[in-house]
Scaffold this motif. Structure first.
Motif, PDB file in Angstrom:
ATOM      1  N   PHE A  22       0.662   2.380   1.392  1.00 56.40           N
ATOM      2  CA  PHE A  22      -0.316   3.162   0.630  1.00 56.40           C
ATOM      3  C   PHE A  22      -1.144   2.246  -0.270  1.00 56.40           C
ATOM      4  CE2 PHE A  22      -1.177   5.186  -3.500  1.00 56.40           C
ATOM      5  CZ  PHE A  22      -2.087   6.160  -3.111  1.00 56.40           C
ATOM      6  N   LYS A  25      -3.363   1.644   4.245  1.00 56.88           N
ATOM      7  CA  LYS A  25      -3.475   3.107   4.195  1.00 56.88           C
ATOM      8  C   LYS A  25      -2.271   3.691   4.910  1.00 56.88           C
ATOM      9  CE  LYS A  25      -6.262   3.454   8.375  1.00 56.88           C
ATOM     10  NZ  LYS A  25      -7.531   3.848   8.960  1.00 56.88           N
ATOM     11  N   SER A  34      -0.669   7.384   6.938  1.00 60.47           N
ATOM     12  CA  SER A  34      -0.859   8.720   7.480  1.00 60.47           C
ATOM     13  C   SER A  34      -0.227   9.677   6.475  1.00 60.47           C
ATOM     14  CB  SER A  34      -0.159   8.832   8.837  1.00 60.47           C
ATOM     15  OG  SER A  34       0.154  10.188   9.119  1.00 60.47           O
ATOM     16  N   ARG A  35      -0.987  10.655   6.035  1.00 56.63           N
ATOM     17  CA  ARG A  35      -0.463  11.622   5.056  1.00 56.63           C
ATOM     18  C   ARG A  35       0.803  12.278   5.601  1.00 56.63           C
ATOM     19  NH1 ARG A  35      -0.858  17.033   3.525  1.00 56.63           N
ATOM     20  NH2 ARG A  35      -1.082  17.322   1.277  1.00 56.63           N
ATOM     21  N   GLU A  36       0.768  12.667   6.860  1.00 57.21           N
ATOM     22  CA  GLU A  36       1.908  13.336   7.488  1.00 57.21           C
ATOM     23  C   GLU A  36       3.148  12.433   7.522  1.00 57.21           C
ATOM     24  OE1 GLU A  36       2.772  15.042  11.911  1.00 57.21           O
ATOM     25  OE2 GLU A  36       0.788  15.478  11.074  1.00 57.21           O
ATOM     26  N   VAL A  62      -1.134  11.113  -2.542  1.00 52.27           N
ATOM     27  CA  VAL A  62      -1.034  11.561  -1.146  1.00 52.27           C
ATOM     28  C   VAL A  62      -0.928  13.086  -1.086  1.00 52.27           C
ATOM     29  CG1 VAL A  62       0.386  11.505   0.950  1.00 52.27           C
ATOM     30  CG2 VAL A  62      -0.082   9.385  -0.293  1.00 52.27           C
ATOM     31  N   THR A  63      -0.157  13.672  -1.978  1.00 55.23           N
ATOM     32  CA  THR A  63       0.017  15.124  -1.990  1.00 55.23           C
ATOM     33  C   THR A  63      -1.303  15.836  -2.283  1.00 55.23           C
ATOM     34  OG1 THR A  63       2.295  14.841  -2.733  1.00 55.23           O
ATOM     35  CG2 THR A  63       1.353  17.021  -3.001  1.00 55.23           C
ATOM     36  N   SER A  72      -4.321  14.724  -1.690  1.00 55.25           N
ATOM     37  CA  SER A  72      -5.339  14.446  -0.686  1.00 55.25           C
ATOM     38  C   SER A  72      -5.265  15.439   0.476  1.00 55.25           C
ATOM     39  CB  SER A  72      -5.155  13.028  -0.143  1.00 55.25           C
ATOM     40  OG  SER A  72      -6.104  12.790   0.878  1.00 55.25           O
ATOM     41  N   GLU A  73      -6.420  15.734   1.030  1.00 56.06           N
ATOM     42  CA  GLU A  73      -6.456  16.567   2.232  1.00 56.06           C
ATOM     43  C   GLU A  73      -6.836  15.729   3.443  1.00 56.06           C
ATOM     44  OE1 GLU A  73      -8.821  20.054   1.526  1.00 56.06           O
ATOM     45  OE2 GLU A  73      -7.695  20.536  -0.299  1.00 56.06           O
ATOM     46  N   ARG A  74      -6.980  14.428   3.255  1.00 59.62           N
ATOM     47  CA  ARG A  74      -7.352  13.538   4.348  1.00 59.62           C
ATOM     48  C   ARG A  74      -6.141  13.225   5.208  1.00 59.62           C
ATOM     49  NH1 ARG A  74     -11.850  10.105   1.274  1.00 59.62           N
ATOM     50  NH2 ARG A  74     -12.746   9.740   3.315  1.00 59.62           N
ATOM     51  N   GLN A  75      -6.397  12.876   6.474  1.00 58.78           N
ATOM     52  CA  GLN A  75      -5.314  12.512   7.378  1.00 58.78           C
ATOM     53  C   GLN A  75      -4.724  11.157   7.015  1.00 58.78           C
ATOM     54  OE1 GLN A  75      -6.428  12.555  11.506  1.00 58.78           O
ATOM     55  NE2 GLN A  75      -4.433  11.855  12.200  1.00 58.78           N
ATOM     56  N   VAL A 108      -4.603   8.184   3.940  1.00 62.44           N
ATOM     57  CA  VAL A 108      -4.814   8.058   2.498  1.00 62.44           C
ATOM     58  C   VAL A 108      -4.520   6.628   2.088  1.00 62.44           C
ATOM     59  CG1 VAL A 108      -4.239   9.038   0.247  1.00 62.44           C
ATOM     60  CG2 VAL A 108      -3.926  10.418   2.298  1.00 62.44           C
TER      61      VAL A 108
END
Length: 94
Positions: free
Chosen positions: A33, A37, A39-41, A82-83, A85-88, A90
């Motif tokens: 992070f 970067k 992946s948020r998932e 990360v929480t 964010s709505e991006r895939q 982050v």
């Protein structure tokens, strides 16, 4: 994984190998992070696994403090960003 991490992860030697792997995986996500970067998932999945091993908020804060002292990276701040964010994907916004 960070190429230059010469620090120890805040592990508990009573954990199983699987539990240690889950905690290390989460801290690797935190490093990614800050350094590139994530992946948020994948980040949130790693955090859920981490919480299976470290369910107490107090113990989580202690691990975060130890990790931040060693690495300079705050898992708490990473989780917050990360929480929210709505991006895939982050990354840390300096």
């Amino acid at each position: 994984m960070s190429a230059n991490n010469s620090y120890q992860y805040p592990l508990d030697l009573t954990w199983t190998g699987e539990e240690m792997a889950a905690v290390i995986s989460f801290f690797n996500q935190v490093e990614d992070f800050y350094e590139s970067k994530v992946s948020r998932e994948a980040f949130l999945a790693a955090y859920r696994q981490f919480k299976q091993v470290v369910p107490s908020k107090m113990a989580e804060k202690q691990r975060d403090r130890e990790f931040e002292k060693a690495s300079g990276y705050s898992s708490y701040r990473a989780i917050q960003e990360v929480t929210k964010s709505e991006r895939q994907f982050v990354k840390h916004q300096a």
